[in-house]
Design a protein around this motif. Structure first.
Motif, PDB file in Angstrom:
ATOM      1  N   SER A 106       0.806  -1.162  -0.140  1.00 33.42           N
ATOM      2  CA  SER A 106       0.047  -0.109   0.202  1.00 33.42           C
ATOM      3  C   SER A 106       0.899   1.170   0.136  1.00 33.42           C
ATOM      4  CB  SER A 106      -0.973  -0.108   1.141  1.00 33.42           C
ATOM      5  OG  SER A 106      -0.119   0.009   2.315  1.00 33.42           O
ATOM      6  N   HIS A 107       0.228   2.433  -0.437  1.00 37.26           N
ATOM      7  CA  HIS A 107       0.769   3.673  -0.553  1.00 37.26           C
ATOM      8  C   HIS A 107       2.235   3.555  -1.253  1.00 37.26           C
ATOM      9  CE1 HIS A 107      -2.151   5.132   2.094  1.00 37.26           C
ATOM     10  NE2 HIS A 107      -2.205   4.195   2.516  1.00 37.26           N
ATOM     11  N   ASN A 108       2.216   2.920  -2.320  1.00 37.57           N
ATOM     12  CA  ASN A 108       3.482   3.020  -3.238  1.00 37.57           C
ATOM     13  C   ASN A 108       2.702   3.378  -4.849  1.00 37.57           C
ATOM     14  OD1 ASN A 108       6.118   1.774  -1.940  1.00 37.57           O
ATOM     15  ND2 ASN A 108       4.387   0.336  -1.565  1.00 37.57           N
ATOM     16  N   PRO A 109       3.550   4.179  -5.368  1.00 38.21           N
ATOM     17  CA  PRO A 109       3.059   4.451  -6.684  1.00 38.21           C
ATOM     18  C   PRO A 109       3.350   3.375  -7.806  1.00 38.21           C
ATOM     19  CG  PRO A 109       5.316   5.408  -6.417  1.00 38.21           C
ATOM     20  CD  PRO A 109       4.921   4.818  -5.190  1.00 38.21           C
ATOM     21  N   LEU A 110       2.743   2.287  -7.614  1.00 45.71           N
ATOM     22  CA  LEU A 110       2.576   1.178  -8.557  1.00 45.71           C
ATOM     23  C   LEU A 110       2.373   1.347  -9.818  1.00 45.71           C
ATOM     24  CD1 LEU A 110       1.315  -1.487  -6.253  1.00 45.71           C
ATOM     25  CD2 LEU A 110       3.534  -0.911  -6.205  1.00 45.71           C
ATOM     26  N   GLY A 111       1.348   2.379 -10.177  1.00 47.62           N
ATOM     27  CA  GLY A 111       0.793   2.648 -11.336  1.00 47.62           C
ATOM     28  C   GLY A 111       0.335   1.304 -12.089  1.00 47.62           C
ATOM     29  N   ASP A 112      -0.094   1.655 -13.404  1.00 45.76           N
ATOM     30  CA  ASP A 112      -0.876   0.646 -14.075  1.00 45.76           C
ATOM     31  C   ASP A 112       0.247  -0.807 -14.250  1.00 45.76           C
ATOM     32  OD1 ASP A 112      -2.633   2.376 -14.504  1.00 45.76           O
ATOM     33  OD2 ASP A 112      -2.244   3.055 -16.491  1.00 45.76           O
ATOM     34  N   ALA A 158      -7.727 -14.408   0.291  1.00 43.11           N
ATOM     35  CA  ALA A 158      -8.801 -14.580   1.250  1.00 43.11           C
ATOM     36  C   ALA A 158      -9.334 -13.004   1.658  1.00 43.11           C
ATOM     37  CB  ALA A 158      -8.722 -15.307   2.265  1.00 43.11           C
ATOM     38  N   SER A 159      -8.214 -12.233   1.560  1.00 42.69           N
ATOM     39  CA  SER A 159      -8.363 -10.766   2.032  1.00 42.69           C
ATOM     40  C   SER A 159      -7.560  -9.903   0.994  1.00 42.69           C
ATOM     41  CB  SER A 159      -7.790 -10.453   3.346  1.00 42.69           C
ATOM     42  OG  SER A 159      -7.871  -9.260   3.663  1.00 42.69           O
ATOM     43  N   LEU A 160      -8.460  -8.942   0.615  1.00 46.02           N
ATOM     44  CA  LEU A 160      -8.028  -7.969  -0.508  1.00 46.02           C
ATOM     45  C   LEU A 160      -8.257  -6.626  -0.101  1.00 46.02           C
ATOM     46  CD1 LEU A 160      -6.592  -7.310  -3.496  1.00 46.02           C
ATOM     47  CD2 LEU A 160      -8.983  -7.813  -4.159  1.00 46.02           C
ATOM     48  N   LYS A 161      -7.340  -5.668   0.249  1.00 43.55           N
ATOM     49  CA  LYS A 161      -7.395  -4.346   0.515  1.00 43.55           C
ATOM     50  C   LYS A 161      -7.069  -3.380  -0.706  1.00 43.55           C
ATOM     51  CE  LYS A 161      -6.633  -5.155   5.431  1.00 43.55           C
ATOM     52  NZ  LYS A 161      -6.313  -6.590   5.077  1.00 43.55           N
ATOM     53  N   LEU A 162      -8.239  -2.555  -1.252  1.00 47.29           N
ATOM     54  CA  LEU A 162      -7.853  -1.622  -2.213  1.00 47.29           C
ATOM     55  C   LEU A 162      -8.409  -0.380  -2.068  1.00 47.29           C
ATOM     56  CD1 LEU A 162      -8.919  -4.297  -5.239  1.00 47.29           C
ATOM     57  CD2 LEU A 162      -6.467  -3.579  -4.495  1.00 47.29           C
ATOM     58  N   ARG A 163      -8.287   0.180  -0.788  1.00 47.55           N
ATOM     59  CA  ARG A 163      -8.671   1.552  -0.628  1.00 47.55           C
ATOM     60  C   ARG A 163      -8.141   2.654  -1.272  1.00 47.55           C
ATOM     61  NH1 ARG A 163     -11.035   2.104   4.538  1.00 47.55           N
ATOM     62  NH2 ARG A 163     -10.117   4.240   4.840  1.00 47.55           N
ATOM     63  N   GLU A 189     -12.976 -11.099   2.273  1.00 45.49           N
ATOM     64  CA  GLU A 189     -12.924  -9.910   2.537  1.00 45.49           C
ATOM     65  C   GLU A 189     -12.185  -8.927   1.506  1.00 45.49           C
ATOM     66  OE1 GLU A 189     -10.491  -9.468   6.279  1.00 45.49           O
ATOM     67  OE2 GLU A 189     -11.789 -11.105   7.139  1.00 45.49           O
ATOM     68  N   ILE A 190     -13.144  -7.952   1.250  1.00 44.90           N
ATOM     69  CA  ILE A 190     -12.841  -6.800   0.316  1.00 44.90           C
ATOM     70  C   ILE A 190     -12.940  -5.376   0.955  1.00 44.90           C
ATOM     71  CG2 ILE A 190     -12.863  -6.042  -2.094  1.00 44.90           C
ATOM     72  CD1 ILE A 190     -13.865  -8.821  -3.072  1.00 44.90           C
ATOM     73  N   ASP A 191     -11.827  -4.593   0.730  1.00 45.99           N
ATOM     74  CA  ASP A 191     -12.062  -3.195   1.106  1.00 45.99           C
ATOM     75  C   ASP A 191     -11.811  -2.328  -0.264  1.00 45.99           C
ATOM     76  OD1 ASP A 191     -11.951  -0.748   2.207  1.00 45.99           O
ATOM     77  OD2 ASP A 191     -10.854  -1.201   3.982  1.00 45.99           O
ATOM     78  N   LEU A 192     -13.006  -1.645  -0.478  1.00 46.63           N
ATOM     79  CA  LEU A 192     -12.829  -0.680  -1.781  1.00 46.63           C
ATOM     80  C   LEU A 192     -13.239   0.766  -1.303  1.00 46.63           C
ATOM     81  CD1 LEU A 192     -14.403  -3.263  -4.155  1.00 46.63           C
ATOM     82  CD2 LEU A 192     -12.341  -2.270  -4.438  1.00 46.63           C
ATOM     83  N   SER A 193     -13.078   0.851  -0.099  1.00 41.92           N
ATOM     84  CA  SER A 193     -13.294   2.360   0.459  1.00 41.92           C
ATOM     85  C   SER A 193     -12.833   3.567  -0.339  1.00 41.92           C
ATOM     86  CB  SER A 193     -13.050   2.260   1.895  1.00 41.92           C
ATOM     87  OG  SER A 193     -13.594   1.544   2.514  1.00 41.92           O
ATOM     88  N   PHE A 194     -13.336   4.374  -0.612  1.00 39.03           N
ATOM     89  CA  PHE A 194     -12.699   5.669  -1.228  1.00 39.03           C
ATOM     90  C   PHE A 194     -12.206   5.332  -2.744  1.00 39.03           C
ATOM     91  CE2 PHE A 194     -12.204   6.668   3.317  1.00 39.03           C
ATOM     92  CZ  PHE A 194     -13.142   7.732   3.202  1.00 39.03           C
ATOM     93  N   CYS A 195     -13.051   4.509  -3.442  1.00 37.80           N
ATOM     94  CA  CYS A 195     -12.630   4.313  -4.965  1.00 37.80           C
ATOM     95  C   CYS A 195     -13.601   4.930  -5.959  1.00 37.80           C
ATOM     96  CB  CYS A 195     -12.620   2.726  -5.021  1.00 37.80           C
ATOM     97  SG  CYS A 195     -11.489   1.671  -4.342  1.00 37.80           S
ATOM     98  N   GLY A 196     -13.871   4.725  -7.022  1.00 40.97           N
ATOM     99  CA  GLY A 196     -14.647   5.526  -7.888  1.00 40.97           C
ATOM    100  C   GLY A 196     -15.882   4.524  -8.292  1.00 40.97           C
ATOM    101  N   LEU A 197     -16.555   4.074  -7.410  1.00 42.38           N
ATOM    102  CA  LEU A 197     -17.683   3.078  -7.362  1.00 42.38           C
ATOM    103  C   LEU A 197     -18.930   3.897  -7.671  1.00 42.38           C
ATOM    104  CD1 LEU A 197     -16.661   0.031  -5.360  1.00 42.38           C
ATOM    105  CD2 LEU A 197     -16.383   0.276  -8.045  1.00 42.38           C
TER     106      LEU A 197
END
Length: 355
Positions: A106-112, A158-163, A189-197
């Motif tokens: 998290s919080h890395n400029p991974l880009g496409d 099992a767990s994926l965080k994509l905030r 478990e999926i966290d998609l908080s503050f995305c563009g949905l």
């Protein structure tokens, strides 16, 4: 210093180096030490400024490690090329020693480039990964996230965080939902908080036989999300923890959510936690919701902060609590309810919650 710690204690199983500013050279020395260490299971190098070059060094050590199970690389200025090097290492480890189950990027400029590299790993089984955090990856193209979603169908996560990934929109959500619907998808478990949905929120709520926790805080879900949960509950969804806080539900969502809760209570697996903070439900919406909180309700935690429920809504909640035996946690803070004119106080709220 980090390399010295490993060399001095060959039985060390956990090494925390958060904020140590390792840089490229420090990462290189650490990777050499890891190659000769046979016990380390957890490595935390968050905020170490290792960059792509440092990641390339560590990737080789991660691939060859027979013991590493959890690695925290949060906020390390790792870009696409560094992430690609790590992805190749994970693919190599898949046919060798690889035991890495938990990875925080998290919080890395991974880009496409970085997102597509990780998608490639997931598409080939995901190595041993079970817990993955790619929050705030700074990817600009939804196409990359769509490919990522497609890759989820065959992995063991099992767990994926994509905030905080605003490029994840409804197109990507559709790919996610289709993967969740596959019988071999293990995501719970999926966290998609503050995305563009937007409409993608409802699509995700209704998808996935294995999904138990879904966090959609800060998306524009609208009242359709509440209706989608009702349909999902009636169809036997396994969802136990749903966060729709700040999702623009509006007052009409109160009745829809009440109907959904009644469906959930009658199902084999019922919702345990519901978060609806800051949704402008208003007094009428909260009154409608309260009708589903009486006897038979299975909720254990409910948060309704900043919904302008006023004394009318608070009164309805207080009355429902008199018949409720499951609710253990209730948050009604900042709702313009002061107990005036005979209305319930927050003491009444606390007293009504089961203990």
């Amino acid at each position: 210093m980090a390399a010295a710690k490993l060399a001095a204690d060959q039985s060390l199983q956990s090494l925390a180096l958060e904020g140590e500013e390792l840089g490229r050279k420090g990462a290189q020395r650490l990777s050499r030490a890891l190659l000769t260490h046979g016990a380390l299971r957890e490595l935390d190098v968050a905020c170490g400024n290792i960059g792509d070059a440092g990641m390339a060094y560590l990737a080789g050590a991660i691939q060859r490690s027979a013991t590493l199970e959890a690695v925290n690389l949060r906020n390390n200025s790792i870009g696409g090329s560094g992430c690609a090097a790590l992805a190749e290492a994970l693919l190599g480890a898949q046919s060798g020693y690889g035991r890495l189950t938990e990875l925080n990027l998290s919080h890395n400029p991974l880009g496409d480039e970085g997102i597509l590299a990780i998608a490639k790993v997931l598409g080939q089984g995901g190595a041993a990964l079970r817990d993955l955090d790619l929050s705030s990856a700074r990817s600009a193209a939804e196409h990359a996230w769509e490919q990522f979603g497609i890759a989820l169908s065959g992995c063991r996560l099992a767990s994926l965080k994509l905030r905080q990934n605003p490029a994840i929109g409804d197109v990507a959500a559709e790919a996610f939902a289709q993967s969740l619907a596959k019988p071999d998808c293990s995501l719970s478990e999926i966290d998609l908080s503050f995305c563009g949905l937007r409409s993608g929120c409802a699509r995700l709520i209704g998808a996935g036989h294995s999904l138990q926790q879904l966090r959609l805080f800060g998306n524009v879900a609208g009242p359709e999300a509440a209706e989608a949960f009702g349909l999902a509950a009636g169809a036997g969804a396994q969802l136990q923890d749903l966060d729709l806080s700040r999702c623009h539900l509006g007052g009409s969502a109160g009745a829809a959510m009440a109907a959904a809760l009644r469906c959930s209570a009658a199902a084999d697996v019922s919702l345990q936690e519901l978060h609806l903070d800051r949704n402008a439900l208003g007094a009428q919406g909260v009154v409608a919701l309260a009708e589903a909180l009486g006897a038979g309700c299975q909720l254990r935690a409910l948060t309704l902060r900043e919904n302008r429920c006023e004394d009318t809504g608070a009164g309805a909640i207080a009355e429902a609590l008199g018949h409720n035996r499951s609710l253990k946690e209730l948050d009604l803070a900042d709702n313009e309810a002061d107990g005036g004119a005979g209305g319930p106080t927050f003491y009444d709220m606390r007293y009504g919650v089961s203990s």
